[in-house]
Design a protein around this motif. Structure first.
Motif, PDB file in Angstrom:
ATOM      1  N   GLU A 127       0.809  -1.211   0.000  1.00 54.87           N
ATOM      2  CA  GLU A 127       0.000   0.000   0.000  1.00 54.87           C
ATOM      3  C   GLU A 127       0.844   1.263   0.000  1.00 54.87           C
ATOM      4  O   GLU A 127       0.472   2.270  -0.601  1.00 54.87           O
ATOM      5  CB  GLU A 127      -0.959   0.027   1.182  1.00 54.87           C
ATOM      6  CG  GLU A 127      -2.014   1.108   0.992  1.00 54.87           C
ATOM      7  CD  GLU A 127      -3.000   1.183   2.123  1.00 54.87           C
ATOM      8  OE1 GLU A 127      -4.060   1.791   1.922  1.00 54.87           O
ATOM      9  OE2 GLU A 127      -2.710   0.650   3.211  1.00 54.87           O
ATOM     10  N   ILE A 128       2.001   1.227   0.651  1.00 54.18           N
ATOM     11  CA  ILE A 128       2.895   2.382   0.597  1.00 54.18           C
ATOM     12  C   ILE A 128       3.319   2.642  -0.849  1.00 54.18           C
ATOM     13  O   ILE A 128       3.298   3.781  -1.333  1.00 54.18           O
ATOM     14  CB  ILE A 128       4.132   2.150   1.485  1.00 54.18           C
ATOM     15  CG1 ILE A 128       3.734   2.154   2.970  1.00 54.18           C
ATOM     16  CG2 ILE A 128       5.193   3.194   1.220  1.00 54.18           C
ATOM     17  CD1 ILE A 128       3.337   3.500   3.519  1.00 54.18           C
ATOM     18  N   ALA A 129       3.692   1.592  -1.566  1.00 50.76           N
ATOM     19  CA  ALA A 129       4.091   1.738  -2.968  1.00 50.76           C
ATOM     20  C   ALA A 129       2.915   2.198  -3.821  1.00 50.76           C
ATOM     21  O   ALA A 129       3.067   3.057  -4.700  1.00 50.76           O
ATOM     22  CB  ALA A 129       4.650   0.423  -3.497  1.00 50.76           C
ATOM     23  N   MET A 130       1.739   1.642  -3.554  1.00 49.50           N
ATOM     24  CA  MET A 130       0.560   2.002  -4.337  1.00 49.50           C
ATOM     25  C   MET A 130       0.198   3.475  -4.138  1.00 49.50           C
ATOM     26  O   MET A 130      -0.103   4.193  -5.088  1.00 49.50           O
ATOM     27  CB  MET A 130      -0.610   1.098  -3.953  1.00 49.50           C
ATOM     28  CG  MET A 130      -1.874   1.331  -4.783  1.00 49.50           C
ATOM     29  SD  MET A 130      -2.960   2.584  -4.053  1.00 49.50           S
ATOM     30  CE  MET A 130      -3.499   1.724  -2.583  1.00 49.50           C
ATOM     31  N   LYS A 131       0.236   3.933  -2.889  1.00 52.17           N
ATOM     32  CA  LYS A 131      -0.094   5.326  -2.608  1.00 52.17           C
ATOM     33  C   LYS A 131       0.905   6.268  -3.278  1.00 52.17           C
ATOM     34  O   LYS A 131       0.523   7.303  -3.840  1.00 52.17           O
ATOM     35  CB  LYS A 131      -0.137   5.564  -1.099  1.00 52.17           C
ATOM     36  CG  LYS A 131      -1.363   4.988  -0.399  1.00 52.17           C
ATOM     37  CD  LYS A 131      -1.304   5.226   1.100  1.00 52.17           C
ATOM     38  CE  LYS A 131      -2.546   4.710   1.801  1.00 52.17           C
ATOM     39  NZ  LYS A 131      -3.769   5.504   1.484  1.00 52.17           N
ATOM     40  N   ALA A 132       2.189   5.932  -3.206  1.00 54.05           N
ATOM     41  CA  ALA A 132       3.205   6.773  -3.831  1.00 54.05           C
ATOM     42  C   ALA A 132       2.993   6.852  -5.340  1.00 54.05           C
ATOM     43  O   ALA A 132       3.024   7.933  -5.930  1.00 54.05           O
ATOM     44  CB  ALA A 132       4.596   6.243  -3.505  1.00 54.05           C
ATOM     45  N   ALA A 133       2.796   5.703  -5.959  1.00 53.41           N
ATOM     46  CA  ALA A 133       2.607   5.688  -7.411  1.00 53.41           C
ATOM     47  C   ALA A 133       1.324   6.407  -7.803  1.00 53.41           C
ATOM     48  O   ALA A 133       1.292   7.143  -8.800  1.00 53.41           O
ATOM     49  CB  ALA A 133       2.590   4.245  -7.912  1.00 53.41           C
ATOM     50  N   SER A 134       0.253   6.222  -7.034  1.00 56.38           N
ATOM     51  CA  SER A 134      -1.014   6.889  -7.333  1.00 56.38           C
ATOM     52  C   SER A 134      -0.869   8.398  -7.293  1.00 56.38           C
ATOM     53  O   SER A 134      -1.549   9.122  -8.024  1.00 56.38           O
ATOM     54  CB  SER A 134      -2.096   6.442  -6.342  1.00 56.38           C
ATOM     55  OG  SER A 134      -2.375   5.065  -6.466  1.00 56.38           O
ATOM     56  N   ALA A 135       0.017   8.885  -6.422  1.00 58.02           N
ATOM     57  CA  ALA A 135       0.231  10.320  -6.298  1.00 58.02           C
ATOM     58  C   ALA A 135       1.161  10.874  -7.367  1.00 58.02           C
ATOM     59  O   ALA A 135       1.346  12.089  -7.464  1.00 58.02           O
ATOM     60  CB  ALA A 135       0.800  10.636  -4.918  1.00 58.02           C
ATOM     61  N   GLY A 136       1.788   9.999  -8.163  1.00 60.84           N
ATOM     62  CA  GLY A 136       2.713  10.443  -9.188  1.00 60.84           C
ATOM     63  C   GLY A 136       4.140  10.567  -8.720  1.00 60.84           C
ATOM     64  O   GLY A 136       4.999  11.075  -9.445  1.00 60.84           O
ATOM     65  N   ILE A 137       4.431  10.087  -7.494  1.00 65.01           N
ATOM     66  CA  ILE A 137       5.801  10.089  -6.990  1.00 65.01           C
ATOM     67  C   ILE A 137       6.607   9.054  -7.771  1.00 65.01           C
ATOM     68  O   ILE A 137       6.176   7.909  -7.918  1.00 65.01           O
ATOM     69  CB  ILE A 137       5.828   9.785  -5.483  1.00 65.01           C
ATOM     70  CG1 ILE A 137       5.174  10.946  -4.714  1.00 65.01           C
ATOM     71  CG2 ILE A 137       7.243   9.527  -4.981  1.00 65.01           C
ATOM     72  CD1 ILE A 137       4.937  10.654  -3.244  1.00 65.01           C
ATOM     73  N   ALA A 138       7.768   9.437  -8.270  1.00 62.49           N
ATOM     74  CA  ALA A 138       8.542   8.541  -9.130  1.00 62.49           C
ATOM     75  C   ALA A 138       9.591   7.741  -8.369  1.00 62.49           C
ATOM     76  O   ALA A 138       9.957   6.643  -8.793  1.00 62.49           O
ATOM     77  CB  ALA A 138       9.223   9.340 -10.241  1.00 62.49           C
ATOM     78  N   VAL A 139      10.116   8.295  -7.264  1.00 60.31           N
ATOM     79  CA  VAL A 139      11.153   7.617  -6.491  1.00 60.31           C
ATOM     80  C   VAL A 139      10.723   7.572  -5.026  1.00 60.31           C
ATOM     81  O   VAL A 139      10.446   8.616  -4.429  1.00 60.31           O
ATOM     82  CB  VAL A 139      12.513   8.336  -6.603  1.00 60.31           C
ATOM     83  CG1 VAL A 139      13.569   7.619  -5.756  1.00 60.31           C
ATOM     84  CG2 VAL A 139      12.962   8.402  -8.061  1.00 60.31           C
ATOM     85  N   LEU A 140      10.666   6.365  -4.480  1.00 59.80           N
ATOM     86  CA  LEU A 140      10.280   6.167  -3.086  1.00 59.80           C
ATOM     87  C   LEU A 140      11.392   5.393  -2.390  1.00 59.80           C
ATOM     88  O   LEU A 140      11.751   4.294  -2.813  1.00 59.80           O
ATOM     89  CB  LEU A 140       8.977   5.382  -2.987  1.00 59.80           C
ATOM     90  CG  LEU A 140       8.539   4.971  -1.580  1.00 59.80           C
ATOM     91  CD1 LEU A 140       8.169   6.190  -0.748  1.00 59.80           C
ATOM     92  CD2 LEU A 140       7.370   3.989  -1.638  1.00 59.80           C
ATOM     93  N   ALA A 141      11.931   5.978  -1.325  1.00 59.47           N
ATOM     94  CA  ALA A 141      12.981   5.323  -0.544  1.00 59.47           C
ATOM     95  C   ALA A 141      12.444   4.996   0.835  1.00 59.47           C
ATOM     96  O   ALA A 141      11.860   5.852   1.504  1.00 59.47           O
ATOM     97  CB  ALA A 141      14.204   6.226  -0.429  1.00 59.47           C
ATOM     98  N   ALA A 142      12.637   3.760   1.263  1.00 56.26           N
ATOM     99  CA  ALA A 142      12.216   3.317   2.588  1.00 56.26           C
ATOM    100  C   ALA A 142      13.452   2.919   3.375  1.00 56.26           C
ATOM    101  O   ALA A 142      14.394   2.353   2.819  1.00 56.26           O
ATOM    102  CB  ALA A 142      11.258   2.132   2.484  1.00 56.26           C
ATOM    103  N   ILE A 143      13.438   3.214   4.669  1.00 60.01           N
ATOM    104  CA  ILE A 143      14.609   2.866   5.464  1.00 60.01           C
ATOM    105  C   ILE A 143      14.626   1.387   5.814  1.00 60.01           C
ATOM    106  O   ILE A 143      15.636   0.879   6.283  1.00 60.01           O
ATOM    107  CB  ILE A 143      14.694   3.708   6.748  1.00 60.01           C
ATOM    108  CG1 ILE A 143      13.535   3.399   7.693  1.00 60.01           C
ATOM    109  CG2 ILE A 143      14.731   5.190   6.407  1.00 60.01           C
ATOM    110  CD1 ILE A 143      13.694   4.033   9.061  1.00 60.01           C
ATOM    111  N   SER A 144      13.520   0.695   5.573  1.00 56.26           N
ATOM    112  CA  SER A 144      13.470  -0.742   5.837  1.00 56.26           C
ATOM    113  C   SER A 144      13.203  -1.477   4.530  1.00 56.26           C
ATOM    114  O   SER A 144      13.398  -0.925   3.446  1.00 56.26           O
ATOM    115  CB  SER A 144      12.407  -1.037   6.901  1.00 56.26           C
ATOM    116  OG  SER A 144      12.516  -2.375   7.355  1.00 56.26           O
ATOM    117  N   ALA A 145      12.737  -2.706   4.627  1.00 54.72           N
ATOM    118  CA  ALA A 145      12.619  -3.568   3.450  1.00 54.72           C
ATOM    119  C   ALA A 145      11.297  -3.369   2.711  1.00 54.72           C
ATOM    120  O   ALA A 145      10.307  -2.942   3.291  1.00 54.72           O
ATOM    121  CB  ALA A 145      12.727  -5.032   3.884  1.00 54.72           C
ATOM    122  N   PRO A 146      11.275  -3.694   1.429  1.00 57.02           N
ATOM    123  CA  PRO A 146      10.011  -3.759   0.701  1.00 57.02           C
ATOM    124  C   PRO A 146       9.435  -5.168   0.780  1.00 57.02           C
ATOM    125  O   PRO A 146      10.134  -6.113   1.145  1.00 57.02           O
ATOM    126  CB  PRO A 146      10.425  -3.433  -0.735  1.00 57.02           C
ATOM    127  CG  PRO A 146      11.788  -4.062  -0.844  1.00 57.02           C
ATOM    128  CD  PRO A 146      12.423  -3.916   0.527  1.00 57.02           C
TER     129      PRO A 146
END
Length: 296
Positions: free
Chosen positions: A220-239
């Motif tokens: 859902e974190i990835a889905m929300k980012a992509a839905s918003a048009g964010i192109a690069v998402l960095a997480a401090i933990s694992a996907p």
């Protein structure tokens, strides 16, 4: 090390409570600063859509970001009106949507219960859960130095986490790694929704920056980012595996284990320029050992 989190004036989203702290057989009485967590109901055109457990700050940003990332609206202008109503039980966010958007919600009804900001806990149908966002079109180029710079600034912007130790954050940094926006919440999904709403309210271009979340990168974190048009998402933990699949199909550059000096790029690595040659020769930092409660 025992950290005294008592403060004279708690930041917004925090309250003070007494606590008895035991250390080495001794007990001391303290006043602790703890994060607020209240039910926040999203009501669309007088119809209840979902209830989230959230920190009651930046709720205008949350309402707009949630509406966009959940597909309730396609563009910010479709949020025609917003009214927050505080009740004894929590907060109701009353959203006014165009009639055609409200009608679409009837066809994807959800239950009203969620957990700590998990927007999918109330989904009743698989098609509601596994939504595929439009393909990301922004094309920023992010260097390792920019990612390192943003990571170094995160703690300085997290006033609520510093006071309570109980909140996640989502931040937006430009292509030089300077953090411009950051939102906090007890729920990692809520923090990202707040950031998404803030980005649109600030009318900030998504072509020259990236987002960082202080959590794992779930689907859902990835889905929300992509839905918003964010192109690069960095997480401090694992996907998660599903997050990687979603990011790959949506054109999202997904970075995990973001740490000073290194990271792991799982999808669309062309947007990540990496570290300078002299830094690439250093050993890659191993992911930290997971601790109970991480990414809760």
């Amino acid at each position: 090390m025992d950290v005294d989190r008592s403060v004279t004036h708690p930041p917004a989203g925090a309250v003070q409570r007494p606590v008895a702290r035991w250390r080495n057989g001794r007990v001391d009485e303290h006043i602790d600063c703890v994060a607020e967590e209240v039910p926040v109901a999203v009501v669309c055109n007088s119809r209840h859509f979902a209830v989230m457990m959230a920190t009651p700050t930046d709720l205008d940003d949350f309402a707009l970001g949630f509406a966009l990332s959940e597909g309730l609206i396609a563009v910010p202008a479709e949020l025609l009106a917003l009214h927050a109503q505080t009740q004894i039980e929590g907060v109701e966010l009353h959203l006014t949507l165009p009639p055609e958007r409200a009608a679409a919600l009837v066809r994807r009804e959800r239950s009203l219960e969620g957990r700590s900001g998990c927007g999918i806990c109330g989904s009743r149908h698989l098609e509601d859960l596994l939504r595929v966002p439009p393909r990301v079109t922004a094309s920023p180029r992010i260097t390792g130095a920019a990612l390192d710079a943003a990571l170094a600034q995160l703690a300085d912007h997290q006033s609520l986490a510093a006071a309570t130790g109980a909140t996640h954050a989502a931040a937006w940094a430009d292509d030089r790694g300077r953090i411009h926006l950051l939102r906090e919440d007890v729920g990692r999904h809520n923090a990202l929704d707040k950031l998404i709403g803030a980005l649109h309210r600030d009318d900030r271009s998504l072509d020259a920056g990236f987002a960082i979340v202080t959590s794992r990168a779930s689907y859902e974190i990835a889905m929300k980012a992509a839905s918003a048009g964010i192109a690069v998402l960095a997480a401090i933990s694992a996907p998660t595996a599903l997050a990687i699949s979603l990011a790959d199909s949506a054109g999202l550059t997904l970075i995990g284990f973001a740490r000073p000096g290194g990271c792991a790029v799982y999808t669309h690595a062309d947007r990540y320029a990496g570290q300078p040659a002299e830094l690439r020769e250093a050993p890659y930092p191993a992911p930290p050992a997971r601790q109970p409660g991480d990414d809760a």
